[in-house]
Design an enzyme around this catalytic site. Structure first.
Site, PDB file in Angstrom:
ATOM      1  CD  GLN A  25      -5.577   3.096  12.393  1.00 24.48           C
ATOM      2  OE1 GLN A  25      -6.630   3.729  12.401  1.00 24.48           O
ATOM      3  NE2 GLN A  25      -5.016   2.684  11.292  1.00 24.48           N
TER       4      GLN A  25
ATOM      5  N   GLY B 122       0.338  -2.075   8.949  1.00 24.77           N
ATOM      6  CA  GLY B 122       1.473  -1.172   8.803  1.00 24.77           C
ATOM      7  C   GLY B 122       2.471  -1.317   9.929  1.00 24.77           C
TER       8      GLY B 122
ATOM      9  CB  THR C  62     -10.964  17.104  -9.797  1.00 23.94           C
ATOM     10  OG1 THR C  62     -11.154  18.448 -10.253  1.00 23.94           O
ATOM     11  CG2 THR C  62      -9.568  16.970  -9.215  1.00 23.94           C
TER      12      THR C  62
ATOM     13  CG  HIS D  39     -13.742  13.774  -0.618  1.00 23.67           C
ATOM     14  ND1 HIS D  39     -14.041  13.761   0.720  1.00 23.67           N
ATOM     15  CD2 HIS D  39     -14.838  14.294  -1.226  1.00 23.67           C
ATOM     16  CE1 HIS D  39     -15.257  14.231   0.915  1.00 23.67           C
ATOM     17  NE2 HIS D  39     -15.764  14.575  -0.258  1.00 23.67           N
ATOM     18  CG  ASP D  40     -11.256  17.902  -5.820  1.00 25.75           C
ATOM     19  OD1 ASP D  40     -12.108  18.761  -6.167  1.00 25.75           O
ATOM     20  OD2 ASP D  40     -10.084  18.197  -5.548  1.00 25.75           O
ATOM     21  CB  ILE D  41     -15.474  18.776  -8.371  1.00 23.16           C
ATOM     22  CG1 ILE D  41     -14.220  18.977  -9.231  1.00 23.16           C
ATOM     23  CG2 ILE D  41     -15.640  19.917  -7.368  1.00 23.16           C
ATOM     24  CD1 ILE D  41     -14.296  20.208 -10.117  1.00 23.16           C
TER      25      ILE D  41
ATOM     26  CG  ASP E 271      -5.005   4.506   1.370  1.00 20.61           C
ATOM     27  OD1 ASP E 271      -6.136   4.855   1.005  1.00 20.61           O
ATOM     28  OD2 ASP E 271      -4.674   4.386   2.563  1.00 20.61           O
ATOM     29  CG  LEU E 272      -3.325   8.529  -3.979  1.00 20.83           C
ATOM     30  CD1 LEU E 272      -3.151   9.158  -5.354  1.00 20.83           C
ATOM     31  CD2 LEU E 272      -2.177   8.897  -3.058  1.00 20.83           C
ATOM     32  CE  LYS E 273      -7.673   6.805   3.920  1.00 22.73           C
ATOM     33  NZ  LYS E 273      -6.259   6.384   3.729  1.00 22.73           N
TER      34      LYS E 273
ATOM     35  NE  ARG F  83      -2.345  -0.920  15.317  1.00 25.01           N
ATOM     36  CZ  ARG F  83      -2.357  -0.489  14.071  1.00 25.01           C
ATOM     37  NH1 ARG F  83      -2.460  -1.378  13.077  1.00 25.01           N
ATOM     38  NH2 ARG F  83      -2.269   0.790  13.779  1.00 25.01           N
TER      39      ARG F  83
ATOM     40  CE  LYS G 247      -2.447   1.588   3.617  1.00 25.50           C
ATOM     41  NZ  LYS G 247      -2.278   3.082   3.640  1.00 25.50           N
TER      42      LYS G 247
END
Length: 238
Positions: free
Chosen positions: A193, A213, A73, A68-70, A64-66, A184, A37
């Protein structure tokens, strides 16, 4: 996703500051980890070369850029991700149906094997955090609502905590790709977390992919730590 073996289900988060450290970390665990990732920290510093680490060590890449925009885009960003050859890409379900639908359409247009994953409720958030941003429901209710909305426009995968995964598996059926961060092996460890769980619990509850991670990265022997988690996944699958 039921056909995936234990290695293919284990995702290692390359939470490193630079490409050199990430390459070393990836190489140390590649025998046990099927997916790497690449998140915001590494991608913003190194860009596409970070994604190419997957090909170097024989692992798929989860970008993993998540997003969230119009909608326009996000659609263009998805097109760029398709060209990078990543296997998984995250978008925020909170971006709404039009944004998600255009992301799905773009993946189809590009004709690549990329699975979009809609992030429901971050594992760092609990009920009080949601209340602070105006969401009155608990994380489980909000995660289910967002996942059902995202699925209605064609999103095939969803990111949720281990606490929500059984509920989402029931709601979304066997074909949904359910991804659980916050894994975990020895329980919560005092980090940021809040909604966490063990590898075995996640698999038995219906998780498709487990993101790990710090328990691997910060271990004295990262490969051994990854192997132990993979073994727990295999036992749960059996």
């Amino acid at each position: 996703m039921t056909s995936l073996d234990s290695r293919s289900r284990l995702v290692f988060a390359l939470d490193y500051q630079d490409l050199t450290a990430a390459r070393q970390g990836a190489a140390a665990v590649t025998s046990e980890v099927g997916v790497l990732k690449v998140g915001l920290e590494l991608f913003l510093r190194e860009g596409p070369p970070a994604v190419r680490l997957g090909a170097e060590v024989g692992s798929e890449v989860f970008l993993d850029l998540k997003l969230h925009d119009i909608p326009e885009t996000v659609e263009r960003a998805v097109a760029n991700a398709c060209q990078l050859g990543v296997r998984y890409l995250t978008v925020h379900a909170a971006g709404g149906p039009k944004m998600l639908e255009q992301a799905v359409t773009r993946v189809q247009k590009e004709g690549v094997d990329l699975t979009l994953l809609a992030v429901t409720v971050l594992t760092s958030l609990d009920g009080s955090d949601l209340a602070a941003i105006g969401v009155k429901d608990e994380p489980g209710t909000q995660a289910r609502r967002l996942a059902l909305m995202a699925r209605s426009v064609g999103i095939p995968g969803f990111v949720c905590s281990t606490r929500e995964v059984a509920n989402l598996r029931e709601a979304l059926g066997p074909e949904a790709v359910l991804v659980t961060p916050g894994i975990r092996p020895t329980g919560p460890g005092g980090d940021d977390q809040k909604r966490v769980g063990t590898p075995g619990d996640a698999i038995r509850s219906g998780s498709s992919l487990l993101v790990v991670g710090r328990p691997i990265r910060d271990a004295a022997d990262p490969r051994a730590a990854a192997a132990a988690i993979r073994a727990e996944i295999a036992a749960a699958l059996a």
